[in-house]
Design an enzyme around this catalytic site. Structure first.
Site, mmCIF file in Angstrom:
data_model
loop_
_atom_site.group_PDB
_atom_site.id
_atom_site.type_symbol
_atom_site.label_atom_id
_atom_site.label_comp_id
_atom_site.label_asym_id
_atom_site.label_seq_id
_atom_site.Cartn_x
_atom_site.Cartn_y
_atom_site.Cartn_z
ATOM 1 N N ASP A 2 30.476 27.978 -14.951
ATOM 2 C CA ASP A 2 29.697 28.409 -16.116
ATOM 3 C C ASP A 2 28.621 27.381 -16.441
ATOM 4 O OD1 ASP A 2 28.998 30.287 -18.002
ATOM 5 O OD2 ASP A 2 30.441 29.601 -19.500
ATOM 6 N N THR A 33 28.246 33.507 -16.867
ATOM 7 C CA THR A 33 27.200 34.028 -17.748
ATOM 8 C C THR A 33 26.202 34.790 -16.872
ATOM 9 O OG1 THR A 33 27.546 32.151 -19.206
ATOM 10 C CG2 THR A 33 25.455 33.324 -19.435
#
Ligand code: PIT
Length: 423
Positions: free
Chosen positions: A204, A258
């Protein structure tokens, strides 16, 4: 900020079907802890566009800080408060909070990440995050000081980073040149190289998870948020470690992270490795030099399709002022085939990072970067809850971020989503 269980967690990919059903969780934005004129401008401009629910939530958070004896303080185990004085809330998610604390004896400041552990899955995720944090020790990776655990909560005492996020600093500066970018990227690549050598994949990596240790020019940059981190079973460090055998196969097919930063092999549901972090580093570099995203679509299916096509461009401002070497660095990271992509070690040896003075442009990119970030912020705000769909409004409550932060820079509306695949 990584929100631990606020971030959607990887599941076993048994019966894995990429993108059959993707649950996205938007991170909310709250007040800002970092005071700077330009940041304050961006923030106050965005604050006026918050929905009444967001304003109410922000007031609740501020009150919980002002009133340390309130509900918020009750979340802290007496063992923690006996040792640490709770000072201020600096980040929050649905299942986690980050507070600034002071050690009662030494008066030394720290950050405590409080994780609400719900159910077995929450417990496992939390243990995975802890397992990684306990092992890491590097100047460019957040340092875990100690841990307190109760049945339903875990308190991670961490070094306190007070210098703000990477992009906040870019915006706050009067100028931003390639050598400023390379200085920052060198630190991130160093941290990544360390993690990958250890066998850790962050999964991430994004500007919001890169914090400066202090506000000074010479501050180190720290990789934070290991809420989605996992062990790379293929790494030489892990192949010899029999304890990770049971996680073999499933962890490295899980779609998580994401959306804007996802590597194509992950979007496609193919097995992946630490190269996904290098793809994310390519996205970060692109943002750092331009204030825009290489793959940017309002519609998530379109965004993911664009990533799968792997086409991005260097059109528009400020790309004509950016050196060929910088573009080559991005190209070598946003390389579709993970086998051909640079490793962190190779990135550290890339001529653009190594010999910045010789081959980078000295043009000031600040104006274009800030303009692009602001344009994105205004586009994002027009899609926000209140002006957007009921769904995004619901999702806004599901995850979290440091208070203020990148959401104000237009990278927090959909960019701060975490996702998982449900099969
Ligand atoms: C700070 C200051 C701050 C946030 C953090 C630390 C958060 C760190 C963090 C978050 C995670 C994790 C490890 C570290 O796994 O504003 O000093 O989710």
């Amino acid at each position: 900020m990584g929100s631990g269980s606020g971030k959607v967690l990887p599941e076993s990919s048994k019966g894995f079907c990429p993108l059959r059903s993707v649950a996205f969780f938007r991170k909310d934005e709250k007040f800002d802890g970092f005071k700077d004129k330009k940041q304050t401008f961006l923030w106050s401009w965005r604050r006026d566009q918050r929905t009444s629910e967001e304003v109410k939530e922000s007031v609740r958070v501020e009150e919980s800080v002002k009133n340390p004896n309130g509900k918020f303080r009750a979340k802290f185990d007496p063992r923690v408060t006996a040792r640490y004085d709770i000072k201020a809330l600096i980040g929050r998610g649905s299942f986690s909070r980050v507070v600034r604390v002071e050690h009662r004896c030494t008066r030394q400041p720290f950050a405590i990440k409080l994780l609400e552990v719900k159910g077995r899955e929450g417990h496992n995720t939390c243990q995975a995050e802890l397992g990684v944090l306990r092992r890491v020790n590097h100047a460019n990776v957040i340092h875990l000081v100690e841990v307190f655990e109760t049945a339903h909560r875990v308190y991670l005492v961490l070094e306190l980073a007070t210098g703000g996020e990477l992009l906040e600093r870019v915006v706050a500066r009067g100028s931003f040149r390639e050598r400023d970018a390379t200085r920052a990227l060198m630190m991130v690549a160093n941290g990544l190289c360390y993690l990958h050598t250890l066998g850790v994949i962050h999964r991430d990596l994004k500007p919001e998870n890169l914090l400066y240790y202090h506000p000074g020019q010479d501050s180190r940059l720290i990789i934070t948020d290991f809420g989605l981190a996992c062990w790379d079973n293929q790494s030489p460090a892990k192949r010899s470690d029999s304890s990770c055998n049971e996680t073999k196969d499933w962890a490295l097919r899980t779609l998580c992270g994401t959306p804007e930063y996802l590597a194509p092999e992950m979007v496609a549901g193919r097995p992946y490795n630490s190269a996904v972090d290098l793809w994310a580093l390519g996205v970060i570099t692109y943002i750092l030099l331009s204030g825009s995203l290489p793959f940017d679509h309002t519609s998530r299916p379109r965004l993911l399709r664009a990533i799968l096509r792997g086409n991005y461009s260097f059109h528009g401002n400020p790309w004509n002022s950016v050196s060929t070497q910088a573009k080559s660095f991005i190209d070598r990271l946003l390389t579709f085939n993970p086998e051909d992509r640079m490793t962190a070690e190779e990135a550290l040896r890339h001529p653009w990072l190594v010999s910045t003075a010789a081959c980078s442009s000295n043009k000031n990119l600040h104006r274009s970067i800030s303009r692009n970030l602001q344009q994105r912020a205004s586009r994002a705000s027009s899609r926000r809850p209140g002006s957007g769909s009921a769904q995004s409004s619901r999702l806004a409550m599901r995850s979290g971020t440091r208070l203020g932060s990148a959401s104000r820079l237009g990278l927090g509306n959909k960019s701060q989503c975490s996702l998982k695949v449900t099969t």
